[in-house]
Design an enzyme around this catalytic site. Structure first.
Site, PDB file in Angstrom:
ATOM      1  N   GLY A  12       0.443  -2.126 -30.934  1.00 54.03           N
ATOM      2  CA  GLY A  12       1.540  -2.444 -29.658  1.00 54.03           C
ATOM      3  C   GLY A  12       2.915  -2.377 -30.027  1.00 54.03           C
ATOM      4  N   SER A  13       3.281  -1.511 -30.939  1.00 52.54           N
ATOM      5  CA  SER A  13       4.583  -1.406 -31.326  1.00 52.54           C
ATOM      6  C   SER A  13       5.420  -0.943 -30.146  1.00 52.54           C
ATOM      7  CB  SER A  13       5.036  -0.807 -32.418  1.00 52.54           C
ATOM      8  OG  SER A  13       4.637   0.660 -32.422  1.00 52.54           O
ATOM      9  N   HIS A 104       1.216  10.067 -24.797  1.00 52.89           N
ATOM     10  CA  HIS A 104       0.254  10.453 -25.708  1.00 52.89           C
ATOM     11  C   HIS A 104       1.200  11.238 -26.880  1.00 52.89           C
ATOM     12  CE1 HIS A 104      -3.305  12.544 -26.775  1.00 52.89           C
ATOM     13  NE2 HIS A 104      -2.758  13.516 -27.081  1.00 52.89           N
TER      14      HIS A 104
HETATM   15  C1  GAR Z   1       1.015   5.743 -29.771  1.00 54.45           C
HETATM   16  O1  GAR Z   1       1.488   6.636 -30.992  1.00 54.45           O
HETATM   17  C2  GAR Z   1       0.823   6.365 -28.622  1.00 54.45           C
HETATM   18  O2  GAR Z   1       1.213   7.401 -28.450  1.00 54.45           O
HETATM   19  C3  GAR Z   1      -0.931   6.507 -29.100  1.00 54.45           C
HETATM   20  O3  GAR Z   1      -1.252   5.431 -29.841  1.00 54.45           O
HETATM   21  C4  GAR Z   1      -0.144   5.164 -30.403  1.00 54.45           C
HETATM   22  C5  GAR Z   1       0.046   3.401 -30.279  1.00 54.45           C
HETATM   23  O4  GAR Z   1       0.927   2.874 -31.202  1.00 54.45           O
HETATM   24  N1  GAR Z   1      -1.675   6.702 -27.760  1.00 54.45           N
HETATM   25  C6  GAR Z   1      -2.574   7.628 -27.826  1.00 54.45           C
HETATM   26  O5  GAR Z   1      -3.142   8.238 -28.858  1.00 54.45           O
HETATM   27  C7  GAR Z   1      -3.558   7.721 -26.670  1.00 54.45           C
HETATM   28  N2  GAR Z   1      -4.435   8.714 -26.585  1.00 54.45           N
HETATM   29  P1  GAR Z   1       1.247   1.462 -30.965  1.00 54.45           P
HETATM   30  O6  GAR Z   1       0.013   0.667 -30.579  1.00 54.45           O
HETATM   31  O7  GAR Z   1       2.104   0.895 -32.275  1.00 54.45           O
HETATM   32  O8  GAR Z   1       2.196   1.472 -29.631  1.00 54.45           O
END
Ligand code: GAR
Length: 188
Positions: A12-13, A104
């Site tokens: 969730g950053s 993405h």
């Molecule tokens: C992010 O890099 C986002 O682009 C990716 O998951 C990560 C979540 O990081 N999303 C996908 O891969 C969707 N297909 P976070 O939880 O630290 O925001």
């Protein structure tokens, strides 16, 4: 007042970055975080900002009387997918046409689709010997990674990169651009 719901599955950053960005915005508010993983770190982050959380399972997501009903009850105008790893069901996609946006961590249409998330994406990019990667912010329909692209930004892939070092570079791009692009989309 435009009310946003953020859907997230993991750390969730990005969700935290978006909450911070809109904290002082009079016209836009992050109303709640929707999460499909009961122990995801995003739930801790939400607590810090007093953003209410809703945790759900797959059946609840697909049942129009559950998550869709909750979104409508809370008068959510816009949905942001920030590291949300399940497919948005048709009932929600149809209720929010052009009102759901996903980020993405690659340059779609390359490296998208089912199973392409987080480090799986970065590992595939490195394995293919790509010289650049990036982020894609796009509208969401009921198919994985297929909605219209709104914004892309690129970064280099170095020969020494691991999935982790590339992920860190991609995250920086996400933090820089995602909230701004959301703001632009909301003012369209
Ligand atoms: C992010 O890099 C986002 O682009 C990716 O998951 C990560 C979540 O990081 N999303 C996908 O891969 C969707 N297909 P976070 O939880 O630290 O925001």
């Amino acid at each position: 007042m435009t009310k946003i719901a953020i859907f997230a599955s993991g750390s969730g950053s990005n969700a935290e970055n978006i909450i911070q960005y809109f904290a002082n915005e009079a016209e836009i508010c992050v109303k709640n975080i929707y999460c499909n993983v009961p122990d995801a770190y995003v739930l801790e982050r939400a607590k810090k900002y007093n953003v209410p959380t809703i945790v759900f399972n797959r059946d609840e997501l697909r049942d129009p009387q559950k998550i869709l009903h909750q979104l409508q009850k809370d008068e959510i105008d816009f949905i942001i997918l920030a590291g949300f790893l399940w497919l948005i069901p048709a009932c929600i996609a149809v209720a929010y046409p052009n009102h759901i946006v996903n980020i993405h961590p690659a340059l779609l249409p390359a490296y998208g689709g089912k199973g392409m998330y987080g480090n799986h994406v970065h590992e595939s990019v490195i394995k293919a010997g790509e010289k650049e990667s990036g982020i894609t912010i796009h509208y969401v329909n009921e198919h994985y990674d297929e909605g219209i692209t709104i914004f892309q930004a690129k970064c280099p892939v170095h020969s020494t990169d691991t999935a982790e070092t590339l992920a860190a570079r991609i995250h920086e791009l996400e933090y820089k651009h995602f909230p701004q692009v959301i703001k632009e989309v909301l003012s369209l």
